[in-house]
Design a protein around this motif. Structure first.
Motif, PDB file in Angstrom:
ATOM      1  N   UNK A  57       0.820  -1.215   0.000  1.00 60.06           N
ATOM      2  CA  UNK A  57       0.000   0.000   0.000  1.00 60.06           C
ATOM      3  C   UNK A  57       0.851   1.261   0.000  1.00 60.06           C
ATOM      4  N   UNK A  58       2.081   1.165   0.498  1.00 60.56           N
ATOM      5  CA  UNK A  58       2.989   2.311   0.517  1.00 60.56           C
ATOM      6  C   UNK A  58       3.819   2.419  -0.765  1.00 60.56           C
ATOM      7  N   UNK A  91      -3.679  -7.741  -2.452  1.00 59.95           N
ATOM      8  CA  UNK A  91      -4.910  -7.328  -1.773  1.00 59.95           C
ATOM      9  C   UNK A  91      -4.884  -5.829  -1.489  1.00 59.95           C
ATOM     10  N   UNK A  92      -3.721  -5.313  -1.105  1.00 53.48           N
ATOM     11  CA  UNK A  92      -3.568  -3.892  -0.805  1.00 53.48           C
ATOM     12  C   UNK A  92      -3.464  -3.038  -2.068  1.00 53.48           C
ATOM     13  N   UNK A  93      -2.830  -3.593  -3.091  1.00 57.95           N
ATOM     14  CA  UNK A  93      -2.505  -2.819  -4.288  1.00 57.95           C
ATOM     15  C   UNK A  93      -2.627  -3.755  -5.502  1.00 57.95           C
ATOM     16  N   UNK A  94      -3.808  -3.847  -6.113  1.00 62.99           N
ATOM     17  CA  UNK A  94      -4.070  -4.879  -7.123  1.00 62.99           C
ATOM     18  C   UNK A  94      -3.509  -4.574  -8.509  1.00 62.99           C
TER      19      UNK A  94
END
Length: 217
Positions: A57-58, A91-94
């Motif tokens: 995500x980061x 899941x965080x960044x598809x």
């Protein structure tokens, strides 16, 4: 202390083939299929191996090598543990990037796009096509989690082998299945002499059609 490696002096002058706009297919999937078939025919080492790059995500990237298991009309399919590090990042960044490199043909393919899980039915069908040992392995490995030693894996393998020994079909774990990379950008790279390589980039336009451009090496 070991002698430093002279990496700067390692050079290969690529000269096997060329990639022209005129000879390339208008459809990048067809072009990829042609190159994959040529890699298979040339008996290139691990022709379906691809570097899968993901980010959390980061935006911190991670890369690893996985195997392409299907080329669909929408994109490229691979299988893994959903709770592995790559699964958590997707899941965080598809979004993901794939890189194929076939040194025997002096070729590279780079793919970027959005990622989605394949249907449970597709995952089921592929899982049951695998050797039984690989099916047991999917149950036995807490992928990407720290473990003290290999004994844990061996004990889990024995445990699940015993659990399923009287079952004709090993059930697919819910935490294991496939991903589909739906590309919006595919680049074909052909090595050429003097580092003046051929690069053709396919990008999806708003109309859904593919635009092809030549890039400077």
């Amino acid at each position: 202390m070991p002698e430093p490696l002279s990496l700067a002096d390692i050079r290969i002058n690529y000269s096997l083939k060329e990639l022209t706009r005129e000879a390339a297919s208008a459809d990048p999937f067809q072009q990829f299929q042609t190159w994959m078939q040529e890699a298979l025919t040339a008996k290139a080492d691990e022709p379906t191996a691809m570097t899968l790059s993901t980010a959390d995500a980061q935006g911190k990237p991670t890369a690893r090598v996985v195997l392409l298991k299907a080329l669909e009309k929408e994109g490229f399919v691979f299988y893994t543990n959903y709770v592995s590090r790559k699964g958590q990042q997707l899941l965080e960044n598809p979004f993901a990037a794939l890189t194929f490199f076939w040194p025997a043909l002096e070729r590279q393919v780079r793919i970027e796009g959005k990622v989605q899980r394949v249907s449970p039915e597709v995952s089921e069908a592929y899982f049951h096509s695998r050797p039984r040992g690989s099916q047991i392995g999917a149950w036995s490995s807490p992928q990407s989690q720290p473990i003290q030693d290999r004994t844990l894996l061996e004990n889990l393998e024995q445990e699940y082998s015993a659990k399923f020994k009287d079952m004709e079909v090993v059930p697919r774990p819910e935490h294991w299945g496939g991903y589909l990379v739906v590309p919006d950008r595919i680049e074909f790279w052909q090595g050429r002499q003097n580092r003046l390589h051929d690069r053709l980039l396919y990008e999806v336009e708003s109309s859904g059609n593919w635009r092809i451009q030549r890039l400077a090496p």
